[in-house]
Design an enzyme around this catalytic site. Structure first.
Site, PDB file in Angstrom:
ATOM      1  N   HIS A 287      -1.578   6.903   4.979  1.00 14.08           N
ATOM      2  CA  HIS A 287      -0.928   5.619   4.704  1.00 14.08           C
ATOM      3  C   HIS A 287      -1.080   5.096   3.289  1.00 14.08           C
ATOM      4  O   HIS A 287      -0.423   4.147   2.911  1.00 14.08           O
ATOM      5  CB  HIS A 287      -1.447   4.536   5.670  1.00 14.08           C
TER       6      HIS A 287
HETATM    7  C1  UD1 Z   1      -3.867  -2.021   3.803  1.00  7.41           C
HETATM    8  C2  UD1 Z   1      -5.064  -2.038   2.857  1.00  7.41           C
HETATM    9  C3  UD1 Z   1      -5.851  -0.748   3.028  1.00  7.41           C
HETATM   10  C4  UD1 Z   1      -6.227  -0.515   4.494  1.00  7.41           C
HETATM   11  C5  UD1 Z   1      -4.957  -0.576   5.349  1.00  7.41           C
HETATM   12  C6  UD1 Z   1      -5.253  -0.408   6.826  1.00  7.41           C
HETATM   13  C7  UD1 Z   1      -4.691  -3.254   0.747  1.00  7.41           C
HETATM   14  C8  UD1 Z   1      -4.483  -3.108  -0.722  1.00  7.41           C
HETATM   15  N1  UD1 Z   1      -4.653  -2.111   1.451  1.00  7.41           N
HETATM   16  O1  UD1 Z   1      -3.036  -0.941   3.387  1.00  7.41           O
HETATM   17  O2  UD1 Z   1      -7.030  -0.824   2.261  1.00  7.41           O
HETATM   18  O3  UD1 Z   1      -6.805   0.770   4.614  1.00  7.41           O
HETATM   19  O4  UD1 Z   1      -4.297  -1.841   5.140  1.00  7.41           O
HETATM   20  O5  UD1 Z   1      -4.105  -0.133   7.572  1.00  7.41           O
HETATM   21  O6  UD1 Z   1      -4.897  -4.344   1.215  1.00  7.41           O
HETATM   22  N2  UD1 Z   1       3.996  -2.724   6.806  1.00  7.41           N
HETATM   23  C9  UD1 Z   1       4.780  -2.952   7.909  1.00  7.41           C
HETATM   24  N3  UD1 Z   1       4.228  -3.602   8.974  1.00  7.41           N
HETATM   25  C10 UD1 Z   1       2.948  -4.034   8.974  1.00  7.41           C
HETATM   26  C11 UD1 Z   1       2.157  -3.793   7.842  1.00  7.41           C
HETATM   27  C12 UD1 Z   1       2.692  -3.134   6.768  1.00  7.41           C
HETATM   28  O7  UD1 Z   1       5.943  -2.586   7.960  1.00  7.41           O
HETATM   29  O8  UD1 Z   1       2.520  -4.625   9.993  1.00  7.41           O
HETATM   30  C13 UD1 Z   1       4.578  -1.986   5.672  1.00  7.41           C
HETATM   31  C14 UD1 Z   1       5.190  -2.892   4.629  1.00  7.41           C
HETATM   32  O9  UD1 Z   1       6.323  -2.274   4.106  1.00  7.41           O
HETATM   33  C15 UD1 Z   1       4.112  -2.969   3.553  1.00  7.41           C
HETATM   34  C16 UD1 Z   1       3.486  -1.576   3.645  1.00  7.41           C
HETATM   35  O10 UD1 Z   1       3.578  -1.225   5.030  1.00  7.41           O
HETATM   36  O11 UD1 Z   1       4.638  -3.247   2.294  1.00  7.41           O
HETATM   37  C17 UD1 Z   1       2.059  -1.509   3.210  1.00  7.41           C
HETATM   38  O12 UD1 Z   1       1.285  -2.516   3.861  1.00  7.41           O
HETATM   39  P1  UD1 Z   1       0.040  -3.187   3.119  1.00  7.41           P
HETATM   40  O13 UD1 Z   1      -0.622  -4.139   4.016  1.00  7.41           O
HETATM   41  O14 UD1 Z   1       0.446  -3.623   1.749  1.00  7.41           O
HETATM   42  O15 UD1 Z   1      -0.935  -1.993   2.854  1.00  7.41           O
HETATM   43  P2  UD1 Z   1      -1.503  -0.876   3.799  1.00  7.41           P
HETATM   44  O16 UD1 Z   1      -0.954   0.409   3.301  1.00  7.41           O
HETATM   45  O17 UD1 Z   1      -1.357  -1.145   5.263  1.00  7.41           O
END
Ligand code: UD1
Length: 360
Positions: free
Chosen positions: A207
């Site tokens: 991820h």
């Molecule tokens: C985040 C944390 C990471 C942790 C991970 C656990 C940061 C910088 N990173 O990464 O340290 O290991 O969570 O899972 O805080 N998205 C969805 N639905 C959701 C959540 C995310 O569609 O419920 C998509 C969105 O497009 C978003 C992308 O995933 O932009 C990334 O989500 P984000 O929370 O920014 O970072 P993670 O990769 O989940």
């Protein structure tokens, strides 16, 4: 005897933090039954993770206490979401004025909460303090370094993390207590039935932006999975799903994609699998808790102690290097207690109570 109160505000936002928060809530509940000082916990969810299978399911399954406020921040650039969180958390802190703010790990939610609390002079408790990958290009590394430097109480999962803090001049308020993720695994272990499949399988999660956002890197990782000698189950993070689709990466028949797993299902897969392939921090440890070897598709890890005992191999994202680790990974490892005894949550609460008494 008159009961005194200690108000904490716990701030969570992303999947692994829900699991960690459930350990602390349970320890608080236990402490309130045993002690005169009552800890009153308010939980704020930033909304960083918002899909039901990334958020609600954890609150329900882990019985995390409600009510809590959801700031519903959602997705965006790092600056944008961190800024919105900072504003929302500041508002909550000003309204409720807790004695302590409690944060976990290294996400953008952790950083925003730490910054908001520090500016309002509310002391911060950082759980999972002192981890370092020594790669400042990772947003998580920036988040954890800043959070550690702003915290009053720092709870480390192992001696290695205490040493990292000492190198940066942080020695006050530091305690090695073990890993709350280990507490969670031990607590839930008796409730699960390992996934049983006819054929052996590896469990794989991918991820991180560093792995998903470049076509070459993501293609290399999924090409390696195609050559894995056993089946590979991949619970797919929404970001990875989006990037696989946009790069039109074809999946091999031995790779089975499933939606993100609720926590207990994840544990069932960990217990049933033969080994783990991941770029996640948490899963590297959870593999070890279940005696499974872990191939880490990153260039460094925060959990070097697992590499030292040959439970974890850091292979990067090169296809050949990942493939070369498959045979190594198939053999199980012995689980010893480098991450405590499963009572980190209780030890943390005892330290918080003690520190609170001395500052009254
Ligand atoms: C985040 C944390 C990471 C942790 C991970 C656990 C940061 C910088 N990173 O990464 O340290 O290991 O969570 O899972 O805080 N998205 C969805 N639905 C959701 C959540 C995310 O569609 O419920 C998509 C969105 O497009 C978003 C992308 O995933 O932009 C990334 O989500 P984000 O929370 O920014 O970072 P993670 O990769 O989940």
């Amino acid at each position: 005897m008159k009961k005194s109160a200690l108000n904490t505000m716990t701030i969570v936002g992303a999947r692994p933090q829900f699991v960690k928060a459930s350990v602390l809530s349970r320890a608080i509940d236990r402490s309130n039954k045993l002690n005169t000082t009552q800890i009153i916990e308010t939980i704020i969810h930033t909304g960083q993770h918002y899909d039901s299978n990334m958020s609600n399911v954890f609150f329900d399954e882990l019985s995390i206490p409600k009510p809590f406020t959801n700031l519903n921040i959602g997705s965006g650039s790092h600056g944008s979401i961190t800024g919105k969180m900072l504003e929302g958390i500041e508002r909550e802190l000003q309204q409720k004025r807790p004695d302590w703010v409690l944060v976990f790990g290294d996400t953008n939610s952790t950083l925003a909460a730490a910054l908001a609390a520090a500016k309002l002079h509310i002391p911060i408790i950082h759980i999972e303090a002192g981890l370092r990958s020594f790669n400042r290009k990772m947003p998580e590394e920036v988040n954890r370094v800043i959070t550690d430097h702003l915290s009053t109480l720092l709870f480390c999962p192992s001696e290695a993390s205490r040493a990292n803090l000492a190198r940066e001049g942080i020695t006050n308020g530091v305690h090695v207590v073990g890993d709350v993720m280990y507490d969670a695994t031990l607590y839930h272990r008796s409730q699960i039935t390992p996934v049983h499949r006819e054929d052996a399988f590896a469990l794989c999660t991918i991820h991180r932006a560093e792995t998903t956002d470049e076509k070459k890197t993501l293609t290399s990782v999924f090409s390696a999975l195609a050559n894995c000698p056993i089946e590979v189950i991949v619970p797919l993070h929404p970001r990875t799903k989006k990037m696989l689709e946009s790069y039109k990466i074809k999946l091999s028949r031995n790779v089975e994609i499933v939606p993100p797993l609720p926590y207990l299902k994840l544990l069932e897969h960990l217990q049933g699998c033969d080994f783990v392939i991941t770029d996640s921090g948490g899963l590297q440890k959870e593999a070890y808790f279940f005696g499974k070897r872990c191939i880490t598709v990153r260039h460094e890890t925060e959990w070097n102690e697992l590499v030292e005992i040959d439970a974890n191999k850091i292979v990067g994202t090169d296809k050949n290097k990942i493939e070369n680790a498959f045979l190594w990974a198939i053999n199980p490892v012995d689980t010893t207690s480098i991450y405590g005894n499963g009572n980190a949550g209780q030890i943390i609460i005892q330290h918080i109570l003690k520190t609170h008494q001395t500052t009254l």
